[in-house]
Scaffold this motif. Sequence first.
Motif, PDB file in Angstrom:
ATOM      1  N   CYS A  59      -7.189   1.610  -5.774  1.00 30.72           N
ATOM      2  CA  CYS A  59      -7.058   1.289  -4.334  1.00 30.72           C
ATOM      3  C   CYS A  59      -5.280   1.366  -4.064  1.00 30.72           C
ATOM      4  O   CYS A  59      -4.661   0.624  -4.851  1.00 30.72           O
ATOM      5  N   HIS A  69      -6.149 -10.445   3.024  1.00 31.81           N
ATOM      6  CA  HIS A  69      -4.835 -10.521   2.080  1.00 31.81           C
ATOM      7  C   HIS A  69      -4.052 -11.646   2.246  1.00 31.81           C
ATOM      8  O   HIS A  69      -3.025 -12.101   1.488  1.00 31.81           O
ATOM      9  N   CYS A 107       0.687  -1.117  -0.054  1.00 32.13           N
ATOM     10  CA  CYS A 107       0.065  -0.022  -0.221  1.00 32.13           C
ATOM     11  C   CYS A 107       0.966   1.324   0.047  1.00 32.13           C
ATOM     12  O   CYS A 107       1.785   1.374   0.827  1.00 32.13           O
ATOM     13  N   CYS A 159      -5.875  -8.750  -1.575  1.00 32.49           N
ATOM     14  CA  CYS A 159      -5.056  -8.159  -2.764  1.00 32.49           C
ATOM     15  C   CYS A 159      -4.317  -9.031  -3.618  1.00 32.49           C
ATOM     16  O   CYS A 159      -3.494  -9.770  -2.595  1.00 32.49           O
ATOM     17  N   ILE A 214      -8.706  -8.061  -5.131  1.00 32.75           N
ATOM     18  CA  ILE A 214      -8.294  -6.785  -5.713  1.00 32.75           C
ATOM     19  C   ILE A 214      -7.380  -7.035  -6.485  1.00 32.75           C
ATOM     20  O   ILE A 214      -6.084  -7.424  -5.703  1.00 32.75           O
ATOM     21  N   PRO A 215      -7.192  -6.848  -7.584  1.00 30.73           N
ATOM     22  CA  PRO A 215      -5.911  -6.605  -8.427  1.00 30.73           C
ATOM     23  C   PRO A 215      -4.867  -5.740  -7.902  1.00 30.73           C
ATOM     24  O   PRO A 215      -5.478  -4.730  -7.613  1.00 30.73           O
ATOM     25  N   PHE A 216      -3.672  -6.174  -7.628  1.00 28.50           N
ATOM     26  CA  PHE A 216      -2.761  -5.167  -6.903  1.00 28.50           C
ATOM     27  C   PHE A 216      -2.403  -4.201  -7.901  1.00 28.50           C
ATOM     28  O   PHE A 216      -2.239  -4.243  -8.984  1.00 28.50           O
ATOM     29  N   SER A 242     -13.810   0.053   6.318  1.00 29.61           N
ATOM     30  CA  SER A 242     -12.884  -0.978   5.868  1.00 29.61           C
ATOM     31  C   SER A 242     -11.841  -0.927   6.786  1.00 29.61           C
ATOM     32  O   SER A 242     -11.093  -0.022   7.013  1.00 29.61           O
ATOM     33  N   PHE A 267       2.645   0.629  -7.578  1.00 26.58           N
ATOM     34  CA  PHE A 267       3.259   1.972  -7.373  1.00 26.58           C
ATOM     35  C   PHE A 267       4.711   1.730  -7.478  1.00 26.58           C
ATOM     36  O   PHE A 267       5.358   0.707  -6.998  1.00 26.58           O
TER      37      PHE A 267
HETATM   38  N1  SAH Z   1      -6.851   0.937   6.091  1.00 24.13           N
HETATM   39  C1  SAH Z   1      -8.072   0.415   5.548  1.00 24.13           C
HETATM   40  C2  SAH Z   1      -8.942   1.273   4.448  1.00 24.13           C
HETATM   41  C3  SAH Z   1      -8.135   1.756   3.456  1.00 24.13           C
HETATM   42  S1  SAH Z   1      -6.985   0.871   2.237  1.00 24.13           S
HETATM   43  C4  SAH Z   1      -7.866  -1.083   5.034  1.00 24.13           C
HETATM   44  O1  SAH Z   1      -6.626  -1.261   4.911  1.00 24.13           O
HETATM   45  O2  SAH Z   1      -8.681  -1.885   4.984  1.00 24.13           O
HETATM   46  C5  SAH Z   1      -8.390   0.004   1.250  1.00 24.13           C
HETATM   47  C6  SAH Z   1      -8.208  -1.134   0.727  1.00 24.13           C
HETATM   48  O3  SAH Z   1      -7.362  -1.038  -0.221  1.00 24.13           O
HETATM   49  C7  SAH Z   1      -7.807  -2.349   1.429  1.00 24.13           C
HETATM   50  O4  SAH Z   1      -8.322  -3.412   1.368  1.00 24.13           O
HETATM   51  C8  SAH Z   1      -6.340  -2.264   0.986  1.00 24.13           C
HETATM   52  O5  SAH Z   1      -5.574  -3.452   1.603  1.00 24.13           O
HETATM   53  C9  SAH Z   1      -6.462  -2.200  -0.362  1.00 24.13           C
HETATM   54  N2  SAH Z   1      -5.207  -1.736  -0.846  1.00 24.13           N
HETATM   55  C10 SAH Z   1      -4.172  -0.961  -0.513  1.00 24.13           C
HETATM   56  N3  SAH Z   1      -3.134  -0.828  -1.155  1.00 24.13           N
HETATM   57  C11 SAH Z   1      -3.404  -1.505  -2.347  1.00 24.13           C
HETATM   58  C12 SAH Z   1      -2.748  -1.605  -3.615  1.00 24.13           C
HETATM   59  N4  SAH Z   1      -1.512  -1.070  -4.096  1.00 24.13           N
HETATM   60  N5  SAH Z   1      -3.570  -2.496  -4.558  1.00 24.13           N
HETATM   61  C13 SAH Z   1      -4.725  -2.565  -4.294  1.00 24.13           C
HETATM   62  N6  SAH Z   1      -5.337  -2.793  -3.258  1.00 24.13           N
HETATM   63  C14 SAH Z   1      -4.722  -1.866  -2.218  1.00 24.13           C
END
Ligand code: SAH
Length: 381
Positions: free
Chosen positions: A344, A221, A118, A264, A298-300, A197, A303
């Motif tokens: 995300c 995850h 993230c 993810c 969730i497809p990563f 979330s 970044f």
């Molecule tokens: N902190 C909270 C809410 C914000 S993140 C949480 O972690 O749930 C919202 C969602 O985006 C979460 O499920 C997180 O795991 C996901 N996420 C974070 N970074 C991501 C990325 N690079 N690619 C896809 N999903 C990601």
Amino acid sequence: MKSNLLDFDLDAMAAFCETLGEKRFRAVQLFRWVHQKGARRFDDMTDLARSLRAKLPEVCEIEDLPVLSRQSSSDGTIKWLFDVGDGNAVETVFIPETDRGTLCVSSQAGCAVGCRFCSTGHQGFSRNLTTGEILAQLWHAEHFLRRALSTQERVITNVVMMGMGEPLQNYAALFPALRVMLDDHGYGLSRRRVTVSTSGVVPMMDRLAAECPVALAVSLHAPNDQLRDSLVPLNRKYPIAELLDACLRYLPRAPRDFITFEYCMLDGVNDRPEHADQLVALIRGHAGVGVPSKVNLIPFNPFPDSGLKCSPKDVVARFAKTLNDAGIVTTVRKTRGDDIDAACGQLAGDVMDRTRVAQRQARLRTAQQQTIRFVERVKQA
Ligand code: SAH
Ligand code: SF4
């Protein structure tokens, strides 16, 4: 110092009005002017007594967040970058879909949890947002969209606390903000249309269940503690079994009869067939009863410097099939707004990205047209 009306839920607004010698129904009027009509000036609040209208600007204000940028994606997604002071910025994303308009709201500048995949986590923790800053994102976006679409109708139908930050590590500010979202005199959203979330702050999940049980999404995850420890460091404090116990305690109060697990998909890290099998065993078998849940893969979203890659499409599809075949309803999240880094985990509050204005304005027009079509559909529904 002047009070910020966006900091108040209705009870706090009533307490504030009492200090001015005003009754609760005045608080209701004021609250509706702010949240339902998006009033910016007290002079516009025509059903308030003239004397009160004159007094209010001396003691309070409606504190909007300064906009550093607003970008629009070709798919209609709109991303705001708001300045929260001291070089910190937070992002808010509007995602129009055929049957709803979802706003993804931030709860903190940065995040202390530090998940590996993230970008907010990589940036570290700056500070908690106030209730007013959380609500300003909704207030600003809703009334911007209504003006842009020339409509009095509600545009944002769902809120997800999935922007920057861990909402349950900022519970004190989150709670009144949720109350305003749910309040019939505020945004009037039903509890199932507001989603918190969390990466798994177990004690605060219990508190949310007791005080304001909105829809819950849990960022899982990984199907075992060893892997989850390395992806979501908070797992060392609240391991998977405790997290799933908290989910089971949440469910009787929840507005839906399932928990959403977010997962993810990281290439070669948590996407192997044995991980899918472990996940099935975990969800179906926990505490001998299993956790009623849906899984959102969730497809990563990559970044810079993450050192991680998204799982290939066929791997995601196979993973989803294993879960679906085992009776766990699993969907793959569509990536939205990735051309403007609004997907995300791409939310890093990048203040530097303010180039290509003309291109962006063109995209905004496309986005507005798509949003207009969306609102038309909502009206016809
Ligand atoms: N902190 C909270 C809410 C914000 S993140 C949480 O972690 O749930 C919202 C969602 O985006 C979460 O499920 C997180 O795991 C996901 N996420 C974070 N970074 C991501 C990325 N690079 N690619 C896809 N999903 C990601
Ligand atoms: Fe924080 Fe959520 Fe990002 Fe983890 S995924 S670092 S909890 S915002």
